[in-house]
Design a protein around this motif. Structure first.
Motif, PDB file in Angstrom:
ATOM      1  N   UNK A  51      43.202  34.436  27.849  1.00 58.51           N
ATOM      2  CA  UNK A  51      41.797  34.546  27.452  1.00 58.51           C
ATOM      3  C   UNK A  51      40.982  34.494  28.737  1.00 58.51           C
ATOM      4  N   UNK A  52      40.001  35.349  28.828  1.00 58.97           N
ATOM      5  CA  UNK A  52      39.170  35.397  30.030  1.00 58.97           C
ATOM      6  C   UNK A  52      37.793  34.844  29.691  1.00 58.97           C
ATOM      7  N   UNK A  53      37.461  33.712  30.328  1.00 63.48           N
ATOM      8  CA  UNK A  53      36.142  33.110  30.103  1.00 63.48           C
ATOM      9  C   UNK A  53      35.203  33.659  31.171  1.00 63.48           C
ATOM     10  N   UNK A  54      34.150  34.322  30.732  1.00 68.55           N
ATOM     11  CA  UNK A  54      33.247  34.969  31.677  1.00 68.55           C
ATOM     12  C   UNK A  54      32.161  33.998  32.126  1.00 68.55           C
ATOM     13  N   UNK A  55      31.367  34.462  33.106  1.00 68.97           N
ATOM     14  CA  UNK A  55      30.393  33.555  33.721  1.00 68.97           C
ATOM     15  C   UNK A  55      29.367  33.028  32.721  1.00 68.97           C
ATOM     16  N   UNK A  56      29.070  33.792  31.679  1.00 66.84           N
ATOM     17  CA  UNK A  56      28.095  33.307  30.689  1.00 66.84           C
ATOM     18  C   UNK A  56      28.760  32.467  29.597  1.00 66.84           C
ATOM     19  N   UNK A  57      30.063  32.200  29.760  1.00 69.51           N
ATOM     20  CA  UNK A  57      30.762  31.343  28.793  1.00 69.51           C
ATOM     21  C   UNK A  57      31.439  32.117  27.674  1.00 69.51           C
ATOM     22  N   UNK A  58      31.066  33.392  27.507  1.00 71.49           N
ATOM     23  CA  UNK A  58      31.724  34.196  26.465  1.00 71.49           C
ATOM     24  C   UNK A  58      33.167  34.477  26.897  1.00 71.49           C
ATOM     25  N   UNK A  59      34.052  34.596  25.922  1.00 70.12           N
ATOM     26  CA  UNK A  59      35.458  34.808  26.273  1.00 70.12           C
ATOM     27  C   UNK A  59      35.977  36.127  25.717  1.00 70.12           C
ATOM     28  N   UNK A  60      36.868  36.732  26.484  1.00 69.31           N
ATOM     29  CA  UNK A  60      37.512  37.975  26.052  1.00 69.31           C
ATOM     30  C   UNK A  60      38.992  37.710  25.766  1.00 69.31           C
ATOM     31  N   UNK A  61      39.525  38.371  24.791  1.00 63.98           N
ATOM     32  CA  UNK A  61      40.954  38.378  24.475  1.00 63.98           C
ATOM     33  C   UNK A  61      41.145  39.640  23.659  1.00 63.98           C
ATOM     34  N   UNK A  62      42.335  40.239  23.465  1.00 64.95           N
ATOM     35  CA  UNK A  62      43.548  39.815  24.088  1.00 64.95           C
ATOM     36  C   UNK A  62      43.727  40.552  25.422  1.00 64.95           C
ATOM     37  N   UNK A  63      44.978  40.609  25.915  1.00 68.33           N
ATOM     38  CA  UNK A  63      45.195  41.178  27.248  1.00 68.33           C
ATOM     39  C   UNK A  63      44.709  42.624  27.349  1.00 68.33           C
ATOM     40  N   UNK A  64      44.828  43.384  26.266  1.00 64.62           N
ATOM     41  CA  UNK A  64      44.435  44.805  26.357  1.00 64.62           C
ATOM     42  C   UNK A  64      42.931  44.946  26.532  1.00 64.62           C
ATOM     43  N   UNK A  65      42.191  44.076  25.851  1.00 63.95           N
ATOM     44  CA  UNK A  65      40.724  44.094  25.988  1.00 63.95           C
ATOM     45  C   UNK A  65      40.337  43.616  27.388  1.00 63.95           C
ATOM     46  N   UNK A  66      41.014  42.575  27.852  1.00 70.68           N
ATOM     47  CA  UNK A  66      40.688  42.021  29.174  1.00 70.68           C
ATOM     48  C   UNK A  66      40.939  43.061  30.270  1.00 70.68           C
ATOM     49  N   UNK A  67      42.075  43.749  30.216  1.00 63.89           N
ATOM     50  CA  UNK A  67      42.357  44.707  31.304  1.00 63.89           C
ATOM     51  C   UNK A  67      41.394  45.892  31.257  1.00 63.89           C
ATOM     52  N   UNK A  68      40.987  46.275  30.067  1.00 65.11           N
ATOM     53  CA  UNK A  68      40.004  47.367  29.980  1.00 65.11           C
ATOM     54  C   UNK A  68      38.688  46.940  30.636  1.00 65.11           C
ATOM     55  N   UNK A  69      38.282  45.703  30.332  1.00 61.26           N
ATOM     56  CA  UNK A  69      37.057  45.178  30.929  1.00 61.26           C
ATOM     57  C   UNK A  69      37.183  45.132  32.448  1.00 61.26           C
ATOM     58  N   UNK A  70      38.273  44.565  32.943  1.00 60.43           N
ATOM     59  CA  UNK A  70      38.441  44.390  34.391  1.00 60.43           C
ATOM     60  C   UNK A  70      38.499  45.727  35.114  1.00 60.43           C
ATOM     61  N   UNK A  71      39.144  46.702  34.489  1.00 63.60           N
ATOM     62  CA  UNK A  71      39.258  47.991  35.182  1.00 63.60           C
ATOM     63  C   UNK A  71      37.886  48.616  35.382  1.00 63.60           C
ATOM     64  N   UNK A  72      36.979  48.357  34.439  1.00 64.23           N
ATOM     65  CA  UNK A  72      35.641  48.946  34.535  1.00 64.23           C
ATOM     66  C   UNK A  72      34.695  48.110  35.401  1.00 64.23           C
ATOM     67  N   UNK A  73      35.055  46.853  35.670  1.00 64.68           N
ATOM     68  CA  UNK A  73      34.188  45.974  36.459  1.00 64.68           C
ATOM     69  C   UNK A  73      34.053  46.492  37.887  1.00 64.68           C
ATOM     70  N   UNK A  74      35.154  47.035  38.402  1.00 63.18           N
ATOM     71  CA  UNK A  74      35.136  47.506  39.789  1.00 63.18           C
ATOM     72  C   UNK A  74      35.754  48.901  39.863  1.00 63.18           C
ATOM     73  N   UNK A  75      35.139  49.772  40.671  1.00 61.85           N
ATOM     74  CA  UNK A  75      35.699  51.130  40.789  1.00 61.85           C
ATOM     75  C   UNK A  75      36.959  51.159  41.661  1.00 61.85           C
ATOM     76  N   UNK A  76      37.268  50.033  42.311  1.00 57.33           N
ATOM     77  CA  UNK A  76      38.415  49.985  43.213  1.00 57.33           C
ATOM     78  C   UNK A  76      39.719  50.080  42.414  1.00 57.33           C
ATOM     79  N   UNK A  77      40.633  50.935  42.864  1.00 58.11           N
ATOM     80  CA  UNK A  77      41.962  51.065  42.260  1.00 58.11           C
ATOM     81  C   UNK A  77      41.884  51.223  40.738  1.00 58.11           C
ATOM     82  N   UNK A  78      41.313  52.328  40.281  1.00 54.76           N
ATOM     83  CA  UNK A  78      41.219  52.537  38.827  1.00 54.76           C
ATOM     84  C   UNK A  78      42.616  52.641  38.228  1.00 54.76           C
ATOM     85  N   UNK A  79      42.838  51.916  37.170  1.00 53.14           N
ATOM     86  CA  UNK A  79      44.175  51.828  36.575  1.00 53.14           C
ATOM     87  C   UNK A  79      44.258  52.519  35.218  1.00 53.14           C
ATOM     88  N   UNK A  80      43.089  52.800  34.633  1.00 54.87           N
ATOM     89  CA  UNK A  80      43.051  53.490  33.335  1.00 54.87           C
ATOM     90  C   UNK A  80      42.273  54.795  33.544  1.00 54.87           C
TER      91      UNK A  80
END
Ligand code: GSF
Length: 204
Positions: A51-80
């Motif tokens: 589970x990924x707890x974000x800076x505003x306290x909201x949490x993301x799950x499961x792993x597929x949702x988390x990786x989608x979020x992370x891939x879009x957070x930064x343009x570096x090394x796009x994985x999807x």
């Protein structure tokens, strides 16, 4: 951001590899999800890691949702990939790898129950899923360098985490590296990457 997870958890490893590849800073807190009441429940009602707890306290799950979020957070090394067919091909690899893990974990959980309570037919059913899934992964990878296209993507990360966990826990005594030399070669190559080497499950 804070990632709640565990070192042996293959889904947690998938997220940790993505964080490392994309050079995203994130605190990692290991949690024990075995007790029914555990610290993850406050962030994920399903009580599962990662589970990924974000800076505003909201949490993301499961792993597929988390990786989608992370891939879009930064343009570096796009994985999807962005293009629809490409993206779903990569997500299909992930579904296949995660699906093998789902079956493998059910086999493992069952093996931890008292012997006389274990359901042989049910374990056989999960073992069939895991064996067919691994065989499909090995056949579709063949002698290619990467699961999808000609570059490293989330597909490779998901498959790598699957191979690593099956090799670590050996559900149904499956020797994935011995049975599939191309998966052994592929996993060796992934382990040359710090993102994989630094997140490997403990040696058995
Ligand atoms: C699976 C998470 C999961 O089963 C995902 O994040 O992709 N589809 C989810 N996590 C396990 C730990 S593991 O073995 O990776 C978990 O948290 N199990 C605790 C429970 O109560 O099921």
């Amino acid at each position: 951001m804070k990632l709640l997870g565990s070192v042996p958890s293959p889904y947690t490893r998938k997220v940790r590899v993505v964080l490392a590849e994309k050079k995203i800073d994130c605190e990692f807190e290991t949690v024990d999800v075995n007790p029914p009441e555990n610290p993850v429940n406050a962030h994920n009602p399903l009580g599962k890691v990662p589970a990924l707890v974000m800076d505003d306290g909201a949490a993301l799950f499961d792993s597929r949702v988390i990786v989608e979020f992370l891939d879009a957070v930064s343009p570096l090394a796009r994985l999807i990939p962005e293009e629809n067919r490409e993206r779903v091909a990569v997500r299909r690899w992930e579904a296949l790898a995660d699906g093998c893990l789902d079956a493998g974990l059910l086999i493992r959980y069952e093996s931890l129950r008292p012997k006389k309570e274990q359901g042989a037919a049910w374990v056989d059913k999960q073992t069939g899923k895991l064996k067919r899934g691994l065989s499909a992964i090995a056949a579709e990878l063949g002698d290619k360098a990467w699961c999808h296209g000609d570059r490293y993507t989330l597909a490779d990360i998901a498959v790598g985490c699957c191979i690593g966990w099956v090799n670590f826990r050996r559900p149904a005594e499956i020797d994935v590296l011995g049975k599939y030399p191309n998966l052994a070669r592929f996993y060796d190559k992934l382990m040359e990457r710090p993102a994989f080497a630094d997140t490997a499950p403990p040696k058995t």
